[in-house]
Scaffold this motif. Structure first.
Motif, PDB file in Angstrom:
ATOM      1  N   VAL A 134       0.854  -1.187   0.000  1.00 24.34           N
ATOM      2  CA  VAL A 134       0.000   0.000   0.000  1.00 24.34           C
ATOM      3  C   VAL A 134       0.890   1.236   0.000  1.00 24.34           C
ATOM      4  CG1 VAL A 134      -1.924   1.184   1.122  1.00 24.34           C
ATOM      5  CG2 VAL A 134      -1.639  -1.298   1.425  1.00 24.34           C
ATOM      6  N   HIS A 135       0.620   2.176  -0.920  1.00 19.48           N
ATOM      7  CA  HIS A 135       1.374   3.424  -0.993  1.00 19.48           C
ATOM      8  C   HIS A 135       0.444   4.584  -1.318  1.00 19.48           C
ATOM      9  CE1 HIS A 135       4.929   0.779  -1.290  1.00 19.48           C
ATOM     10  NE2 HIS A 135       5.586   1.826  -0.820  1.00 19.48           N
ATOM     11  N   HIS A 136       0.976   5.786  -1.176  1.00 15.50           N
ATOM     12  CA  HIS A 136       0.258   7.007  -1.493  1.00 15.50           C
ATOM     13  C   HIS A 136      -0.093   7.065  -2.983  1.00 15.50           C
ATOM     14  CE1 HIS A 136       4.100   8.448  -3.169  1.00 15.50           C
ATOM     15  NE2 HIS A 136       4.640   7.904  -2.094  1.00 15.50           N
ATOM     16  N   THR A 137      -1.061   7.887  -3.310  1.00 12.76           N
ATOM     17  CA  THR A 137      -1.587   7.935  -4.673  1.00 12.76           C
ATOM     18  C   THR A 137      -0.612   8.571  -5.661  1.00 12.76           C
ATOM     19  OG1 THR A 137      -2.724  10.006  -4.099  1.00 12.76           O
ATOM     20  CG2 THR A 137      -3.997   7.970  -3.956  1.00 12.76           C
ATOM     21  N   GLN A 138       0.440   9.253  -5.167  1.00 17.66           N
ATOM     22  CA  GLN A 138       1.409   9.864  -6.073  1.00 17.66           C
ATOM     23  C   GLN A 138       2.459   8.872  -6.572  1.00 17.66           C
ATOM     24  OE1 GLN A 138       0.794  11.411  -2.918  1.00 17.66           O
ATOM     25  NE2 GLN A 138      -0.823  12.621  -3.892  1.00 17.66           N
ATOM     26  N   LYS A 139       2.504   7.690  -5.987  1.00 18.00           N
ATOM     27  CA  LYS A 139       3.506   6.709  -6.396  1.00 18.00           C
ATOM     28  C   LYS A 139       3.171   6.183  -7.788  1.00 18.00           C
ATOM     29  CE  LYS A 139       6.188   2.729  -4.830  1.00 18.00           C
ATOM     30  NZ  LYS A 139       7.438   3.488  -5.068  1.00 18.00           N
ATOM     31  N   GLY A 145       9.004  -0.960  -5.893  1.00 17.21           N
ATOM     32  CA  GLY A 145      10.320  -1.587  -5.987  1.00 17.21           C
ATOM     33  C   GLY A 145      10.616  -2.458  -4.780  1.00 17.21           C
ATOM     34  N   THR A 146      10.142  -2.030  -3.616  1.00 14.55           N
ATOM     35  CA  THR A 146      10.331  -2.830  -2.404  1.00 14.55           C
ATOM     36  C   THR A 146       9.602  -4.163  -2.517  1.00 14.55           C
ATOM     37  OG1 THR A 146      10.568  -0.845  -1.052  1.00 14.55           O
ATOM     38  CG2 THR A 146       9.970  -2.876   0.095  1.00 14.55           C
ATOM     39  N   ALA A 147       8.370  -4.130  -3.044  1.00 19.52           N
ATOM     40  CA  ALA A 147       7.608  -5.370  -3.212  1.00 19.52           C
ATOM     41  C   ALA A 147       8.314  -6.313  -4.183  1.00 19.52           C
ATOM     42  CB  ALA A 147       6.197  -5.055  -3.710  1.00 19.52           C
ATOM     43  N   PRO A 186       2.885   6.251   3.480  1.00 18.83           N
ATOM     44  CA  PRO A 186       4.298   6.195   3.111  1.00 18.83           C
ATOM     45  C   PRO A 186       4.720   4.830   2.569  1.00 18.83           C
ATOM     46  CG  PRO A 186       4.029   7.189   5.275  1.00 18.83           C
ATOM     47  CD  PRO A 186       2.702   6.593   4.904  1.00 18.83           C
ATOM     48  N   GLY A 187       4.124   3.762   3.100  1.00 20.91           N
ATOM     49  CA  GLY A 187       4.459   2.440   2.592  1.00 20.91           C
ATOM     50  C   GLY A 187       4.134   1.335   3.580  1.00 20.91           C
ATOM     51  N   ILE A 188       3.355   0.367   3.132  1.00 15.67           N
ATOM     52  CA  ILE A 188       3.043  -0.829   3.924  1.00 15.67           C
ATOM     53  C   ILE A 188       3.301  -2.040   3.038  1.00 15.67           C
ATOM     54  CG2 ILE A 188       1.247  -2.137   5.137  1.00 15.67           C
ATOM     55  CD1 ILE A 188      -0.246   0.539   5.549  1.00 15.67           C
ATOM     56  N   HIS A 189       3.968  -3.057   3.590  1.00 19.63           N
ATOM     57  CA  HIS A 189       4.203  -4.307   2.859  1.00 19.63           C
ATOM     58  C   HIS A 189       3.851  -5.479   3.771  1.00 19.63           C
ATOM     59  CE1 HIS A 189       6.657  -1.422   0.605  1.00 19.63           C
ATOM     60  NE2 HIS A 189       6.432  -2.201  -0.429  1.00 19.63           N
ATOM     61  N   ARG A 190       2.980  -6.354   3.270  1.00 19.39           N
ATOM     62  CA  ARG A 190       2.548  -7.527   4.031  1.00 19.39           C
ATOM     63  C   ARG A 190       2.790  -8.789   3.205  1.00 19.39           C
ATOM     64  NH1 ARG A 190      -2.532  -4.458   4.233  1.00 19.39           N
ATOM     65  NH2 ARG A 190      -2.536  -3.142   6.104  1.00 19.39           N
ATOM     66  N   HIS A 204       5.635  -4.767   7.404  1.00 18.02           N
ATOM     67  CA  HIS A 204       6.351  -3.538   7.737  1.00 18.02           C
ATOM     68  C   HIS A 204       5.461  -2.363   7.376  1.00 18.02           C
ATOM     69  CE1 HIS A 204       8.999  -0.057   7.237  1.00 18.02           C
ATOM     70  NE2 HIS A 204       9.688  -0.602   8.211  1.00 18.02           N
ATOM     71  N   ASP A 205       5.301  -1.440   8.311  1.00 22.94           N
ATOM     72  CA  ASP A 205       4.428  -0.276   8.131  1.00 22.94           C
ATOM     73  C   ASP A 205       5.244   0.970   8.443  1.00 22.94           C
ATOM     74  OD1 ASP A 205       2.493   1.679   8.140  1.00 22.94           O
ATOM     75  OD2 ASP A 205       1.082   0.585   9.414  1.00 22.94           O
ATOM     76  N   ALA A 206       5.577   1.744   7.405  1.00 19.36           N
ATOM     77  CA  ALA A 206       6.357   2.965   7.605  1.00 19.36           C
ATOM     78  C   ALA A 206       5.454   4.071   8.154  1.00 19.36           C
ATOM     79  CB  ALA A 206       6.978   3.404   6.284  1.00 19.36           C
ATOM     80  N   LYS A 207       5.921   4.780   9.178  1.00 17.52           N
ATOM     81  CA  LYS A 207       5.131   5.851   9.783  1.00 17.52           C
ATOM     82  C   LYS A 207       5.310   7.186   9.069  1.00 17.52           C
ATOM     83  CE  LYS A 207       5.123   3.812  14.417  1.00 17.52           C
ATOM     84  NZ  LYS A 207       5.470   4.029  15.842  1.00 17.52           N
ATOM     85  N   SER A 208       6.464   7.360   8.399  1.00 15.06           N
ATOM     86  CA  SER A 208       6.739   8.624   7.708  1.00 15.06           C
ATOM     87  C   SER A 208       7.866   8.406   6.709  1.00 15.06           C
ATOM     88  CB  SER A 208       7.144   9.712   8.711  1.00 15.06           C
ATOM     89  OG  SER A 208       8.442   9.458   9.218  1.00 15.06           O
TER      90      SER A 208
END
Length: 238
Positions: A134-139, A145-147, A186-190, A204-208
């Motif tokens: 999950v990422h922001h709409t501007q990505k 790339g992380t996924a 900012p970025g969530i990967h499950r 991993h859930d990035a806070k900022s």
């Protein structure tokens, strides 16, 4: 240390603040309004360049840095079909290229955890594995790339899967990645291994953006006096 920022959006501004707080100097800032200033001559003024732009301009930016003899740290994703070309250019100029799909220290520990769990799950019957990012709409790129890095590491250690797809899997060897774009995430990967009786989930859930930006500055500090291809495993000694 003198730093050139190639890309001065939200990430670039966060990197700038962290770099200044750590005692560094910003000698060049490039965004869409002053791209003509991105020259070999200007890049030579910097000890290292930090590049966060878009896929279609990234490779040209790397080439300029190699020409200038300026080590470059990049977090731009979506250009990896040119990786061999970039590596050859870097070697021809005896340059320095530090690339990471994600500079967060926590994400890179998550990479190591993903590999370990994949090894443990390899050969276990009854489980299927999938991923959500999950990422922001501007990505711009999907999956992130992380996924993709997580998927490639998983395939190396979990032979039941050999490729990923954003669509419904057409074979048991394909792993489904769901790419969600919403809000300002900012970025969530499950990564989930699921069976009929339970599921195992790591996340991993990035806070900022701060964690990503700090990692980029640490990478610049690490690489400015080194040569060759570098990555977060080198920085973190993983």
């Amino acid at each position: 240390m003198k730093i050139a920022l190639i890309g001065y959006g939200k990430m670039g501004k966060t990197i700038e603040q962290i770099a200044l707080d750590r005692g560094h100097e910003i000698v060049l800032k490039i965004d869409i309004s002053n791209q003509a200033d991105l020259t070999v001559e200007n890049l030579k003024k910097a000890d290292v360049a930090i590049e966060f732009t878009i896929p279609k301009s990234a490779v040209a930016n790397y080439k300029l840095c190699f020409e200038a003899g300026t080590p470059v740290v990049s977090g731009t994703t979506g250009w990896l079909e040119h990786k061999e070309e970039v590596e050859q250019l870097m070697k021809a100029k005896n340059g320095t290229f530090f690339y990471a799909s994600n500079f967060s220290l926590g994400v890179n520990l998550f990479f190591a955890l993903n590999k370990k769990l994949a090894k443990l799950m390899a050969g276990r019957e009854g489980y299927d594995v999938s991923m959500v990012e999950v990422h922001h709409t501007q990505k711009l790129d999907a999956p992130s790339g992380t996924a993709i890095s997580l998927a490639e590491d998983l395939f190396e250690n979990y032979p039941a899967k050999t490729s990923w797809t954003l669509e419904a899997p057409k074979s048991a060897e394909q792993m489904h990645i769901e790419a969600i774009r919403e809000g300002q995430v900012p970025g969530i990967h499950r990564i989930k291994y699921e069976s009929e009786v339970d599921h195992i989930l790591i996340e991993h859930d990035a806070k900022s953006r701060h964690g990503f930006a700090l990692g980029a500055v640490l990478a610049a500090e690490y690489s400015h006096d080194k040569k060759g291809m570098l990555n977060m495993n080198d920085l973190l000694n993983l």
